[in-house]
Motif scaffolding. Structure first.
Motif, PDB file in Angstrom:
ATOM      1  N   THR A  70     117.816   7.526  58.983  1.00  0.00           N
ATOM      2  CA  THR A  70     116.527   7.964  59.536  1.00  0.00           C
ATOM      3  C   THR A  70     116.607   9.350  60.179  1.00  0.00           C
ATOM      4  O   THR A  70     115.650   9.782  60.825  1.00  0.00           O
ATOM      5  N   GLY A  71     117.717  10.029  60.023  1.00  0.00           N
ATOM      6  CA  GLY A  71     117.877  11.336  60.659  1.00  0.00           C
ATOM      7  C   GLY A  71     116.908  12.366  60.108  1.00  0.00           C
ATOM      8  O   GLY A  71     116.627  12.406  58.911  1.00  0.00           O
ATOM      9  N   GLY A  72     116.364  13.214  60.975  1.00  0.00           N
ATOM     10  CA  GLY A  72     115.440  14.265  60.560  1.00  0.00           C
ATOM     11  C   GLY A  72     114.048  13.716  60.336  1.00  0.00           C
ATOM     12  O   GLY A  72     113.850  12.556  60.036  1.00  0.00           O
ATOM     13  N   GLY A  73     113.048  14.550  60.506  1.00  0.00           N
ATOM     14  CA  GLY A  73     111.663  14.143  60.255  1.00  0.00           C
ATOM     15  C   GLY A  73     111.125  13.213  61.321  1.00  0.00           C
ATOM     16  O   GLY A  73     111.737  12.968  62.360  1.00  0.00           O
ATOM     17  N   THR A  74     109.949  12.662  61.046  1.00  0.00           N
ATOM     18  CA  THR A  74     109.256  11.851  62.043  1.00  0.00           C
ATOM     19  C   THR A  74     109.882  10.479  62.251  1.00  0.00           C
ATOM     20  O   THR A  74     109.603   9.821  63.242  1.00  0.00           O
ATOM     21  N   GLU A  75     110.723  10.015  61.310  1.00  0.00           N
ATOM     22  CA  GLU A  75     111.338   8.693  61.439  1.00  0.00           C
ATOM     23  C   GLU A  75     112.599   8.719  62.290  1.00  0.00           C
ATOM     24  O   GLU A  75     113.204   7.682  62.541  1.00  0.00           O
ATOM     25  N   SER A  76     113.024   9.900  62.718  1.00  0.00           N
ATOM     26  CA  SER A  76     114.275  10.047  63.445  1.00  0.00           C
ATOM     27  C   SER A  76     114.250   9.319  64.788  1.00  0.00           C
ATOM     28  O   SER A  76     113.340   9.497  65.598  1.00  0.00           O
ATOM     29  N   PHE A  77     115.265   8.500  65.018  1.00  0.00           N
ATOM     30  CA  PHE A  77     115.391   7.849  66.318  1.00  0.00           C
ATOM     31  C   PHE A  77     115.732   8.870  67.409  1.00  0.00           C
ATOM     32  O   PHE A  77     115.346   8.703  68.558  1.00  0.00           O
ATOM     33  N   GLU A  78     116.466   9.908  67.020  1.00  0.00           N
ATOM     34  CA  GLU A  78     116.780  10.936  68.022  1.00  0.00           C
ATOM     35  C   GLU A  78     115.507  11.605  68.523  1.00  0.00           C
ATOM     36  O   GLU A  78     115.352  11.847  69.726  1.00  0.00           O
ATOM     37  N   ARG A  79     114.586  11.898  67.593  1.00  0.00           N
ATOM     38  CA  ARG A  79     113.324  12.528  68.002  1.00  0.00           C
ATOM     39  C   ARG A  79     112.538  11.593  68.924  1.00  0.00           C
ATOM     40  O   ARG A  79     112.011  12.012  69.950  1.00  0.00           O
ATOM     41  N   GLU A  80     112.476  10.307  68.556  1.00  0.00           N
ATOM     42  CA  GLU A  80     111.767   9.351  69.402  1.00  0.00           C
ATOM     43  C   GLU A  80     112.449   9.227  70.757  1.00  0.00           C
ATOM     44  O   GLU A  80     111.796   9.143  71.801  1.00  0.00           O
ATOM     45  N   TRP A  81     113.801   9.224  70.750  1.00  0.00           N
ATOM     46  CA  TRP A  81     114.547   9.130  72.006  1.00  0.00           C
ATOM     47  C   TRP A  81     114.211  10.289  72.934  1.00  0.00           C
ATOM     48  O   TRP A  81     114.012  10.105  74.139  1.00  0.00           O
ATOM     49  N   VAL A  97     103.181   7.056  65.318  1.00  0.00           N
ATOM     50  CA  VAL A  97     103.704   8.073  64.404  1.00  0.00           C
ATOM     51  C   VAL A  97     104.577   7.436  63.317  1.00  0.00           C
ATOM     52  O   VAL A  97     104.593   7.889  62.174  1.00  0.00           O
ATOM     53  N   GLY A  98     105.284   6.371  63.672  1.00  0.00           N
ATOM     54  CA  GLY A  98     106.071   5.663  62.668  1.00  0.00           C
ATOM     55  C   GLY A  98     105.200   5.132  61.537  1.00  0.00           C
ATOM     56  O   GLY A  98     105.574   5.198  60.364  1.00  0.00           O
ATOM     57  N   TYR A  99     104.007   4.632  61.885  1.00  0.00           N
ATOM     58  CA  TYR A  99     103.059   4.167  60.867  1.00  0.00           C
ATOM     59  C   TYR A  99     102.440   5.348  60.118  1.00  0.00           C
ATOM     60  O   TYR A  99     102.236   5.295  58.902  1.00  0.00           O
ATOM     61  N   GLU A 100     102.146   6.409  60.841  1.00  0.00           N
ATOM     62  CA  GLU A 100     101.478   7.574  60.245  1.00  0.00           C
ATOM     63  C   GLU A 100     102.282   8.149  59.085  1.00  0.00           C
ATOM     64  O   GLU A 100     101.723   8.555  58.055  1.00  0.00           O
ATOM     65  N   GLY A 101     103.604   8.174  59.241  1.00  0.00           N
ATOM     66  CA  GLY A 101     104.457   8.735  58.199  1.00  0.00           C
ATOM     67  C   GLY A 101     104.466   7.926  56.921  1.00  0.00           C
ATOM     68  O   GLY A 101     104.921   8.410  55.880  1.00  0.00           O
ATOM     69  N   LEU A 117      97.152  17.190  63.511  1.00  0.00           N
ATOM     70  CA  LEU A 117      97.610  17.408  62.135  1.00  0.00           C
ATOM     71  C   LEU A 117      96.994  18.660  61.520  1.00  0.00           C
ATOM     72  O   LEU A 117      97.465  19.133  60.485  1.00  0.00           O
ATOM     73  N   LEU A 118      95.947  19.216  62.154  1.00  0.00           N
ATOM     74  CA  LEU A 118      95.291  20.416  61.641  1.00  0.00           C
ATOM     75  C   LEU A 118      95.585  21.660  62.485  1.00  0.00           C
ATOM     76  O   LEU A 118      95.135  22.750  62.153  1.00  0.00           O
ATOM     77  N   GLN A 119      96.327  21.494  63.551  1.00  0.00           N
ATOM     78  CA  GLN A 119      96.553  22.612  64.471  1.00  0.00           C
ATOM     79  C   GLN A 119      97.540  23.628  63.910  1.00  0.00           C
ATOM     80  O   GLN A 119      98.554  23.258  63.307  1.00  0.00           O
ATOM     81  N   THR A 120      97.261  24.900  64.133  1.00  0.00           N
ATOM     82  CA  THR A 120      98.238  25.945  63.817  1.00  0.00           C
ATOM     83  C   THR A 120      99.322  25.897  64.892  1.00  0.00           C
ATOM     84  O   THR A 120      99.097  25.388  65.997  1.00  0.00           O
ATOM     85  N   PRO A 121     100.516  26.452  64.621  1.00  0.00           N
ATOM     86  CA  PRO A 121     101.566  26.469  65.649  1.00  0.00           C
ATOM     87  C   PRO A 121     101.116  27.181  66.914  1.00  0.00           C
ATOM     88  O   PRO A 121     101.456  26.761  68.028  1.00  0.00           O
ATOM     89  N   GLU A 122     100.339  28.257  66.754  1.00  0.00           N
ATOM     90  CA  GLU A 122      99.889  29.031  67.923  1.00  0.00           C
ATOM     91  C   GLU A 122      98.915  28.216  68.783  1.00  0.00           C
ATOM     92  O   GLU A 122      98.974  28.253  70.015  1.00  0.00           O
ATOM     93  N   TYR A 123      98.023  27.513  68.134  1.00  0.00           N
ATOM     94  CA  TYR A 123      97.058  26.658  68.843  1.00  0.00           C
ATOM     95  C   TYR A 123      97.808  25.549  69.588  1.00  0.00           C
ATOM     96  O   TYR A 123      97.546  25.289  70.766  1.00  0.00           O
ATOM     97  N   PHE A 148     107.683  18.356  67.512  1.00  0.00           N
ATOM     98  CA  PHE A 148     107.331  17.012  67.056  1.00  0.00           C
ATOM     99  C   PHE A 148     106.080  17.062  66.183  1.00  0.00           C
ATOM    100  O   PHE A 148     106.002  16.414  65.133  1.00  0.00           O
ATOM    101  N   LEU A 149     105.091  17.853  66.597  1.00  0.00           N
ATOM    102  CA  LEU A 149     103.860  17.993  65.820  1.00  0.00           C
ATOM    103  C   LEU A 149     104.140  18.628  64.460  1.00  0.00           C
ATOM    104  O   LEU A 149     103.602  18.194  63.429  1.00  0.00           O
ATOM    105  N   ALA A 150     104.990  19.656  64.446  1.00  0.00           N
ATOM    106  CA  ALA A 150     105.336  20.314  63.183  1.00  0.00           C
ATOM    107  C   ALA A 150     105.971  19.321  62.212  1.00  0.00           C
ATOM    108  O   ALA A 150     105.682  19.343  61.006  1.00  0.00           O
ATOM    109  N   ALA A 151     106.824  18.431  62.730  1.00  0.00           N
ATOM    110  CA  ALA A 151     107.476  17.432  61.878  1.00  0.00           C
ATOM    111  C   ALA A 151     106.449  16.449  61.323  1.00  0.00           C
ATOM    112  O   ALA A 151     106.541  16.018  60.170  1.00  0.00           O
ATOM    113  N   ARG A 152     105.457  16.083  62.136  1.00  0.00           N
ATOM    114  CA  ARG A 152     104.391  15.189  61.654  1.00  0.00           C
ATOM    115  C   ARG A 152     103.605  15.859  60.528  1.00  0.00           C
ATOM    116  O   ARG A 152     103.269  15.211  59.532  1.00  0.00           O
TER     117      ARG A 152
END
Length: 279
Positions: A70-81, A97-101, A117-123, A148-152
């Motif tokens: 599950t490493g990397g991306g939205t499923e990562s336990f490290e990210r959730e931790w 988020v786990g369901y969203e993916g 999910l529609l936001q620019t990085p700057e916003y 986290f948002l970018a990964a989603r």
């Protein structure tokens, strides 16, 4: 299993972490002892994390990600931790988020702010920086929130992307975030996304008044088995719901809201007009 403890993922972020760990472990047919061997801990330690009696550590979650793939991306336990550790997300949101993916359809309604999910990085950064200025989160938490948002967002770019239907209250287009340049780029982003085949963007105009179906942001996910997961949040916490008697009325209300909202063509025209008026 005689002494199996029932888990309540809504009890706390740590409980949600433990419940997801158990769910993924059991989906592979592994016992706690088997997983323990793979990660170099004891079965008692794995049990304590799953039931929320012991908080997971960073070395532990990294080993878990390695064992479960599950490493990397939205499923990562490290990210959730990290989100649980620093508390930069509302309770219940990591579970959502786990369901969203894995969703095949995503329905969103938002008030005041452009949906994540529609936001620019700057916003997104401007919003996070605002929370830092208010003392609600630390700069480190702000950076993690944006990451986290970018990964989603990245998780939606896949061979078979989900269908995403968005209804934004008109206030989302007028709430100034990050200054004119940031807003102009954000409005342009909405127009660009609306041209994609798997996105439908509508605007619920102010004129709807009392006919607006929701007074809080709402997320509805359709999974591959056609079951629907609902997520709603208040200022203090988020809540994931899968109970049909609760979810179906929300889905009905969402369809009614779509019927009251501007069509995608009309919504894009309104967004474009606003953008032209943005210096």
């Amino acid at each position: 299993m005689v002494n199996r403890k029932e888990l309540n993922p809504e009890a706390s972020p740590q409980a949600a972490f433990g419940a997801r760990l158990r769910r993924l472990r059991e989906a592979r047919g592994w016992t706690q002892d088997h997983l323990a061997v793979l990660v170099g801990y004891t079965g008692r330690h794995v049990s304590a994390v799953e039931t929320g009696r012991k908080p997971p550590t960073l070395p532990f979650v990294r080993k878990i990600d390695e064992a479960l793939g599950t490493g990397g991306g939205t499923e990562s336990f490290e990210r959730e931790w990290r989100e649980v550790k620093h508390g930069s997300l509302l309770e219940g949101f990591p579970e959502y988020v786990g369901y969203e993916g894995r969703a095949v359809e995503i329905r969103l309604f938002e008030i005041g702010l452009v949906p994540g999910l529609l936001q620019t990085p700057e916003y997104a950064r401007a919003l996070a920086d605002g929370d830092v200025q208010r003392g609600a989160i630390t700069p480190e938490q702000a950076a993690e929130r944006v990451s986290f948002l970018a990964a989603r967002q990245e998780a939606l770019v896949r061979p078979r992307p989900p269908m995403v239907l968005v209804v934004m209250d008109e206030s989302c287009l007028h709430h100034a975030v990050g200054g004119p340049e940031v807003m102009s780029a954000q409005l342009q982003r909405l127009v660009e996304v609306a041209s994609l085949p798997n996105w439908i963007i509508q605007v619920a105009p102010f004129g709807i008044g009392a006919r607006r179906a929701f007074n809080l942001p709402v997320n509805l996910l359709t999974l591959a088995d056609r079951s629907v997961v609902a997520y709603a949040e208040s200022q203090a916490q988020g809540h994931v719901e899968r109970e049909t008697s609760f979810v179906v009325p929300m889905l009905t209300a969402y369809h009614q809201l779509q019927g009251e909202s501007l069509s995608q063509a009309a919504a894009v025209a309104k967004i474009s007009q606003l953008r032209k008026g943005t210096p």
